[in-house]
Design a protein around this motif. Structure first.
Motif, PDB file in Angstrom:
ATOM      1  N   TYR A 108       0.847  -1.183   0.000  1.00  0.00           N
ATOM      2  CA  TYR A 108       0.000   0.000   0.000  1.00  0.00           C
ATOM      3  C   TYR A 108       0.890   1.243   0.000  1.00  0.00           C
ATOM      4  O   TYR A 108       1.811   1.363   0.808  1.00  0.00           O
ATOM      5  N   ASP A 109       0.603   2.144  -0.908  1.00  0.00           N
ATOM      6  CA  ASP A 109       1.369   3.380  -0.965  1.00  0.00           C
ATOM      7  C   ASP A 109       0.679   4.412  -0.074  1.00  0.00           C
ATOM      8  O   ASP A 109      -0.152   5.186  -0.524  1.00  0.00           O
ATOM      9  N   ASN A 114      -2.417  13.165  -3.742  1.00  0.00           N
ATOM     10  CA  ASN A 114      -3.562  13.474  -4.599  1.00  0.00           C
ATOM     11  C   ASN A 114      -4.261  14.685  -3.995  1.00  0.00           C
ATOM     12  O   ASN A 114      -5.165  14.560  -3.198  1.00  0.00           O
ATOM     13  N   LYS A 115      -3.820  15.865  -4.387  1.00  0.00           N
ATOM     14  CA  LYS A 115      -4.299  17.098  -3.772  1.00  0.00           C
ATOM     15  C   LYS A 115      -4.736  18.076  -4.856  1.00  0.00           C
ATOM     16  O   LYS A 115      -4.020  18.297  -5.827  1.00  0.00           O
ATOM     17  N   GLU A 116      -5.945  18.652  -4.666  1.00  0.00           N
ATOM     18  CA  GLU A 116      -6.466  19.650  -5.595  1.00  0.00           C
ATOM     19  C   GLU A 116      -6.693  20.956  -4.852  1.00  0.00           C
ATOM     20  O   GLU A 116      -7.299  20.971  -3.777  1.00  0.00           O
ATOM     21  N   THR A 138       3.700  10.140  -5.981  1.00  0.00           N
ATOM     22  CA  THR A 138       4.133   9.434  -4.775  1.00  0.00           C
ATOM     23  C   THR A 138       5.085  10.313  -3.990  1.00  0.00           C
ATOM     24  O   THR A 138       5.425  11.418  -4.406  1.00  0.00           O
ATOM     25  N   LYS A 139       5.513   9.787  -2.852  1.00  0.00           N
ATOM     26  CA  LYS A 139       6.424  10.539  -1.994  1.00  0.00           C
ATOM     27  C   LYS A 139       7.683  10.962  -2.746  1.00  0.00           C
ATOM     28  O   LYS A 139       8.201  12.060  -2.542  1.00  0.00           O
ATOM     29  N   THR A 200       8.231  18.682  -1.969  1.00  0.00           N
ATOM     30  CA  THR A 200       8.421  17.436  -1.229  1.00  0.00           C
ATOM     31  C   THR A 200       7.081  16.926  -0.731  1.00  0.00           C
ATOM     32  O   THR A 200       6.092  17.667  -0.685  1.00  0.00           O
ATOM     33  N   TYR A 201       7.071  15.679  -0.335  1.00  0.00           N
ATOM     34  CA  TYR A 201       5.844  15.094   0.212  1.00  0.00           C
ATOM     35  C   TYR A 201       5.391  15.862   1.445  1.00  0.00           C
ATOM     36  O   TYR A 201       4.200  16.135   1.633  1.00  0.00           O
TER      37      TYR A 201
END
Length: 363
Positions: A108-109, A114-116, A138-139, A200-201
């Protein structure tokens, strides 16, 4: 897990996936003849020693089943069954069966992105209008896509922008001179092809809002500079999102007029005599008829107060402007808040939240 072997009576394991099936396995363990002679017709008469012998028989059958599965290179058994069997008049035992499989833990990632974010500024001219920024990936690999509203449906090939983010701490993160391109640029809503960005994440987790500044854009007719200063949107992100849901993704302002000019949902200011907006084509009469009570102004005034009785005073100033079907509900919220405030302390924030929800649900 038994002897490092996962076993289930079902067909799968939560959080794991089956990689290979190795087939059916079966084992048995037999109790001696004395065991049958010692068991009477009543289960209640079975001695503690008899129960211990039964348990050991089951354990031995399971251990044998695991050995057989391991020989097949399995690390788990599914569909396991254990049955007591009378082999003959004097022979009794247990048969264990199942299917040997190889399993692995699902990956699982948990650090996917996933941001709007709706864009908190706009242009008054007919240029590609930034409306949304989407971060995905992803990160280790985060992409950015910028969405534009294209009123003239020009064939937009590329747009050069600066994207400015603001995080929860009020700090600015700016990505300069991004050249975004499109698979299809001659439609009303154009979405740029995602490209890698240097966020960055950790950055993405605390982003609050974004602004997009256009420097130039390209069409088959040439490259056009955009020297305009964008207008900042004067409302919260939450309210802007609600406005867009009810008035369209390009909406940035509520309709208003002072009799001399009127402001369209797209943000353009038109002369009073204009029947429709010269930018987006929205008709003024339709905006008038669909315009609803400006509850945000009332909420802002309530936030300046301290106690529920003061909130109720503000509500009563606006009550005649509010649709009849909401008046009773709002008054009930105030009365309930007044009662709770006597025993539970300040209820201002709770009451304001409920009042705001009444109007948001209505939209």
């Amino acid at each position: 897990m038994s002897d490092h072997m996962m076993i289930t009576t079902g067909s799968s394991f939560e959080g794991y996936e089956i990689e290979e099936y190795y087939g059916f396995v079966a084992s048995q363990d037999v109790l001696g003849t004395n065991f049958i002679k010692n068991i009477t017709a009543s289960v209640a008469d079975v001695s503690e020693q008899d129960k211990a012998n039964l348990d050991k028989c089951k354990e031995d059958a399971e251990k044998n089943l695991i050995k057989l599965a391991k020989k097949k290179k399995a690390n788990a058994i599914i569909g396991m069954k254990m049955e007591y069997v009378l082999f003959s008049s004097s022979s009794f035992g247990v048969i264990a069966t199942g299917t040997a499989v190889k399993i692995k833990k699902k990956e699982y990632d948990d650090q996917s992105v996933n941001k709007e974010l709706v864009v908190m500024n706009y242009y008054t001219r007919l240029v590609p209008k930034p409306v949304k920024v989407v971060l995905s990936g992803t990160k280790k690999d985060i992409d950015i896509s910028v969405w534009f509203y294209n009123y003239k449906m020009d064939d937009i090939l590329s747009v050069r922008v600066n994207v400015e983010f603001t995080n929860l701490f009020g700090e600015k993160l700016i990505i300069k001179d991004i050249d975004v391109a499109f698979d299809k640029g001659n439609v009303s809503l154009i979405k740029s092809i995602p490209i890698h960005c240097n966020l960055t994440y950790a950055d993405t987790l605390v982003l609050k809002e974004t602004r997009v500044v256009i420097s130039k854009y390209a069409t088959p007719r040439g490259v056009f500079a955009c020297n305009d200063t964008p207008v900042d949107i004067n409302m919260s992100v939450h309210r802007l999102e609600n406005l867009k849901k009810s008035r369209g993704i390009d909406a940035v302002e509520k309709y208003r007029t002072d009799g001399m000019i009127w402001t369209c949902n797209c943000g353009h200011v038109n002369e009073a005599g204009s029947e429709e907006c010269i930018v987006c084509g929205r008709k003024q009469e339709e905006l008038k008829s669909s315009s609803t009570f400006n509850y945000e102004e009332m909420i802002d005034r309530m936030r300046e107060k301290e106690y529920v009785n003061e909130l109720k005073d503000v509500l009563m100033e606006y009550i005649q402007q509010i649709d009849n079907k909401y008046r009773l509900e709002l008054l009930e919220i105030m009365e309930s808040g007044l009662q709770y405030e006597k025993t539970r302390g300040n209820m201002k924030d709770t009451v304001i939240e409920k009042v705001e929800k009444v109007f948001e649900d209505a939209h």
